[in-house]
Design an enzyme around this catalytic site. Structure first.
Site, PDB file in Angstrom:
ATOM      1  N   LYS A  37       0.940  -1.298  -0.198  1.00 27.49           N
ATOM      2  CA  LYS A  37       0.210   0.011  -0.009  1.00 27.49           C
ATOM      3  C   LYS A  37       0.888   1.166  -0.173  1.00 27.49           C
ATOM      4  O   LYS A  37       1.387   1.779   1.168  1.00 27.49           O
ATOM      5  CB  LYS A  37      -0.794   0.057   1.255  1.00 27.49           C
ATOM      6  CG  LYS A  37      -1.686   0.810   1.272  1.00 27.49           C
ATOM      7  CD  LYS A  37      -3.183   0.940   1.301  1.00 27.49           C
ATOM      8  CE  LYS A  37      -3.943   2.179   1.613  1.00 27.49           C
ATOM      9  NZ  LYS A  37      -5.368   1.803   1.491  1.00 27.49           N
ATOM     10  N   GLY A 112      -4.710   0.784  -3.896  1.00 31.79           N
ATOM     11  CA  GLY A 112      -4.741   2.154  -4.402  1.00 31.79           C
ATOM     12  C   GLY A 112      -5.014   2.806  -2.894  1.00 31.79           C
ATOM     13  O   GLY A 112      -4.679   2.269  -1.894  1.00 31.79           O
TER      14      GLY A 112
END
Ligand SMILES: Nc1ncnc2c1ncn2[C@@H]1O[C@H](COP(=O)(O)OP(=O)(O)OP(=O)(O)O)[C@@H](O)[C@H]1O
Ligand SMILES: [Mg+2]
Length: 224
Positions: A37, A112
């Site tokens: 991430k 995302g």
């Protein structure tokens, strides 16, 4: 770099859960996975999503890899910048870093942040990072009333950026036992709109470990 970019119609729809389940499915099949991430906000103090992803792929160091963006406020990065907080900086540099980390793995899973158009700075959204990475893009959506418009909106935004989507995942996140008639037709409607894109359905489960079947279906769809 071989991998997937997991984006969504919005926040809290199951990106991390699905990404962790997919990472587990990959590891169980003998793949070396880098699940990351790169931009995480709401770190209070730890980047919870990044830690979950790093644990799922068995590489704890990925949670706090240098070059990744971390901020305490639970806001979009551009909103944080406007409050005088840290800036993400060059998306090209961030994409390069992700690729470097991905080199040590057979497959990368990149989550995302929030939905497809979360503002990263005044000029860029998270979709621009997705475009730079050029991975197999998966769009996760909450399978309830409203998902058709949210998904069509997300797909249009991605298409405008020439990001082709490999799968749409309709995830049953909603806790209430309320009957939602839309769940009977959401998948079929989206399949009609996107006949070339697999639309997968994920049931509501007790823990992300129970998403094994869904992860295997996604694993097969992505031909990992
Ligand atoms: N299939 C599911 N069954 C049951 N609960 C789910 C499911 N998918 C997600 N959840 C629940 O929804 C919450 C949000 O999921 P998750 O954190 O994966 O979303 P996200 O899209 O990664 O959110 P964020 O935008 O904050 O990164 C999880 O904590 C979990 O409780
Ligand atoms: Mg998440």
């Amino acid at each position: 770099m071989q991998g997937t970019f997991i984006t969504a119609t919005g926040t809290g729809v199951g990106k991390t859960w699905l990404a962790c389940a997919l990472a587990t499915a990959c590891v169980q099949r003998g793949k070396r996975v880098a699940a990351m991430k790169p931009i995480e906000t709401g770190c209070d103090p730890e980047p919870r999503d990044a830690i979950a992803l790093a644990q799922a792929c068995g590489n704890d160091s990925l949670a706090n890899a240098s070059g990744f963006y971390r901020a305490k406020d639970a806001l979009a990065p551009y909103a944080i910048e406007r409050r005088g907080g840290p800036k993400v900086g060059s998306l090209r540099a961030l994409a390069k870093r992700i690729r470097e980390l991905g080199k040590e793995a057979d497959y990368s899973i990149v989550e995302g942040i929030g939905g497809v158009l979360v503002p990263i700075d005044r000029e860029h959204t998270i979709a621009d990072l997705g475009a730079l990475l050029d991975l197999q893009t998966v769009v996760v959506a909450r399978n309830d009333l409203g998902v058709l418009s949210y998904t069509l909106t997300a797909m249009e935004a991605l298409r405008r950026r020439k990001i082709s989507v490999r799968a749409i995942v309709l995830n049953h996140v909603e806790r209430s036992s309320r009957q939602d008639l839309s769940r009977l037709s959401n998948r079929e409607v989206l399949a009609d709109y996107f006949p070339r894109i697999p639309v997968l359905r994920v049931p509501r489960v007790q823990s992300e470990n129970d998403l094994v079947d869904a992860a295997v279906e996604l694993y097969n769809t992505l031909k990992i």
